[in-house]
Scaffold this motif. Sequence first.
Motif, mmCIF file in Angstrom:
data_model
loop_
_atom_site.group_PDB
_atom_site.id
_atom_site.type_symbol
_atom_site.label_atom_id
_atom_site.label_comp_id
_atom_site.label_asym_id
_atom_site.label_seq_id
_atom_site.Cartn_x
_atom_site.Cartn_y
_atom_site.Cartn_z
ATOM 1 N N UNK A 151 0.816 -1.211 0.000
ATOM 2 C CA UNK A 151 0.000 0.000 0.000
ATOM 3 C C UNK A 151 0.860 1.276 0.000
ATOM 4 N N UNK A 152 1.862 1.299 0.887
ATOM 5 C CA UNK A 152 2.586 2.550 1.115
ATOM 6 C C UNK A 152 3.814 2.736 0.228
ATOM 7 N N UNK A 203 0.291 -0.213 -4.864
ATOM 8 C CA UNK A 203 -0.538 -0.973 -5.812
ATOM 9 C C UNK A 203 -1.874 -1.397 -5.187
ATOM 10 N N UNK A 204 -2.079 -1.035 -3.931
ATOM 11 C CA UNK A 204 -3.410 -1.171 -3.319
ATOM 12 C C UNK A 204 -3.662 0.107 -2.507
ATOM 13 N N UNK A 205 -4.917 0.363 -2.195
ATOM 14 C CA UNK A 205 -5.186 1.543 -1.362
ATOM 15 C C UNK A 205 -5.561 1.140 0.064
ATOM 16 N N UNK A 250 -7.200 -6.638 -0.718
ATOM 17 C CA UNK A 250 -6.387 -7.778 -1.178
ATOM 18 C C UNK A 250 -7.239 -9.045 -1.304
ATOM 19 N N UNK A 251 -8.240 -9.182 -0.453
ATOM 20 C CA UNK A 251 -9.062 -10.397 -0.479
ATOM 21 C C UNK A 251 -9.785 -10.551 -1.814
ATOM 22 N N UNK A 252 -10.405 -9.478 -2.234
ATOM 23 C CA UNK A 252 -11.168 -9.509 -3.487
ATOM 24 C C UNK A 252 -10.219 -9.758 -4.672
ATOM 25 N N UNK A 253 -9.041 -9.145 -4.632
ATOM 26 C CA UNK A 253 -8.074 -9.323 -5.725
ATOM 27 C C UNK A 253 -7.603 -10.785 -5.786
ATOM 28 N N UNK A 255 7.310 -14.038 -14.705
ATOM 29 C CA UNK A 255 7.200 -14.203 -16.156
ATOM 30 C C UNK A 255 6.432 -12.989 -16.678
ATOM 31 N N UNK A 256 6.355 -12.847 -17.999
ATOM 32 C CA UNK A 256 5.769 -11.621 -18.548
ATOM 33 C C UNK A 256 4.276 -11.459 -18.266
ATOM 34 N N UNK A 257 3.615 -12.551 -17.925
ATOM 35 C CA UNK A 257 2.177 -12.416 -17.640
ATOM 36 C C UNK A 257 1.890 -12.024 -16.183
ATOM 37 N N UNK A 258 2.944 -11.916 -15.383
ATOM 38 C CA UNK A 258 2.742 -11.545 -13.972
ATOM 39 C C UNK A 258 2.498 -10.041 -13.868
ATOM 40 N N UNK A 259 1.450 -9.676 -13.174
ATOM 41 C CA UNK A 259 1.148 -8.251 -12.997
ATOM 42 C C UNK A 259 0.871 -7.942 -11.534
#
Length: 494
Positions: free
Chosen positions: A315-316, A320-322, A327-330, A366-370
């Motif tokens: 977060x800080x 990448x999260x607020x 995180x649970x929903x993601x 790998x390249x598909x990791x986001x």
Amino acid sequence: MDKKYIIAFDQGTTSTRTILFNQLGEIVAIAQKELTQYYPKSGWVEHNPIEIYEDQKKTFDEVIKKANINPREIAGIGITNQRETTVIWEKDSGKPIYNAIVWLDNRTTEICDELKNKKLEKYINETTGLVIDSYFSATKIKWILDNVAGAREQANAGKLLFGTIDSWLIYKFSKEKNHVTDHTNASRTLCYDIKNLKWDSKILKALDIPKTMMPKVQLSSSYFGTVDYNGIETPIFGVAGDQQASLFGHGGFETGMAKNTYGTGCFMLLNTGDKFIKSKNGLLTTLTASTENTPINYALEGSIFIGGVSIQWLRDKLKIITSAKETEQICNAIPALTDLYFVPAFAGLGAPHWHTKAKGSIYGLTLDIGREQIIKATVEALAYQTKDVLNAMVSDSNQPLKELKVDGGASANNYLMQFQSDILKITVERPKMLEITALGVAFLAGLKAGIWTKKDISKIKKIDKKFMPLMEVHESDKKYEGWQKAVQRTKQDF
Ligand code: ADP
């Protein structure tokens, strides 16, 4: 008048709270004050003991007014506290001679080295169940005696008293000015012999601490003194350090019960019964809350330095999260990860790996990791680390674990709890009551007051959710093997 309430004083590192429970173990009222943190130098952390006492008094008063009850209806008071934090005060005036040195404070590493040079490591470990570390109280006592003008002379003349926060509060609140503590708090001082249940003369001597400074040690569920509230007298009937109070609150007074608190870091305790087990995996041995029926039980304790704080890092720092909650929903929204592991060794690797120079690493990119995958790997790391410590506990204690009780901020994450159950292959049980630490010490006080028995406690505890393993066993094993490989690769010095 019916005595139907229990008060819990919950004195933590960042706040001081009072909670009023009814006979069903439900919260009737709660009051809280933030505690000022002092950082006089890098690595130093202090609290003002007077502020702690005043805040405790104010929140006590606030709770009684909020609940609008007659204080005569209170059957007893329980105190649970941040462990190890050290206060020294004058016996006659009750004045602290220095601020409280907080458990986190590492100013005494040199004193710890001196103890190691005196070849006391093995002795201290076998006597106290702990390892020599600035975290525990004893070296903090020595630091105050060495550094506050006149303190050593006063101590030698029997004019100073030492206490952890529970002792300090009992001394201030009790009309008898009792100087006492309980088994759980004594077992975190680094100078209490947890086999023979006495202050250890050899360790006290090595640190030049007079025994007259040490409090009398009692059962966690026993009479500690009487508090006078506007002329109405209420006994203090329960005392336990926070982690042991939480274990008790979960009903963890039986052999083989384990709990994990998922907070900033994670604290795990396993009740090993009346056996002192010396860990082969760098875990600590400590005393659980003691009662008249079960005087002395031991627990293995392991902590994970980086627990929920890695979510704060997302977060800080990565931004990448607020909020931690999202995180649970993601995690639920994306497919299972394959071979992606985040080892959050931000502060080295703790139990059972003990590789202090390791740094955090991510494996399997790998390249598909986001963004989502990194978030999920961070959440899953809490579960893997928990399994590492639990495996160590099971191997030390030689007893398989059937169930893990959980609490703490991150235990609210349903994805994490399900994944935890899948990886451990056992049931994970989350209670309805989030204030399990305060409830634990309320139970200890309520037992002594005679308003509850241990059987009632099992009935009062309400379960929010039980998570059962759903993942195929081979899938769970494969994932954990991948984690272990990632940890092996992280064991590098930078
Ligand atoms: P502490 O008592 O150590 O301050 P808490 O028990 O209040 O900690 O828990 C707070 C920690 O839990 C924070 O580090 C936060 O990132 C994490 N956390 C809180 N909610 C969630 C959640 N839903 N999912 C994952 N982590 C969470």
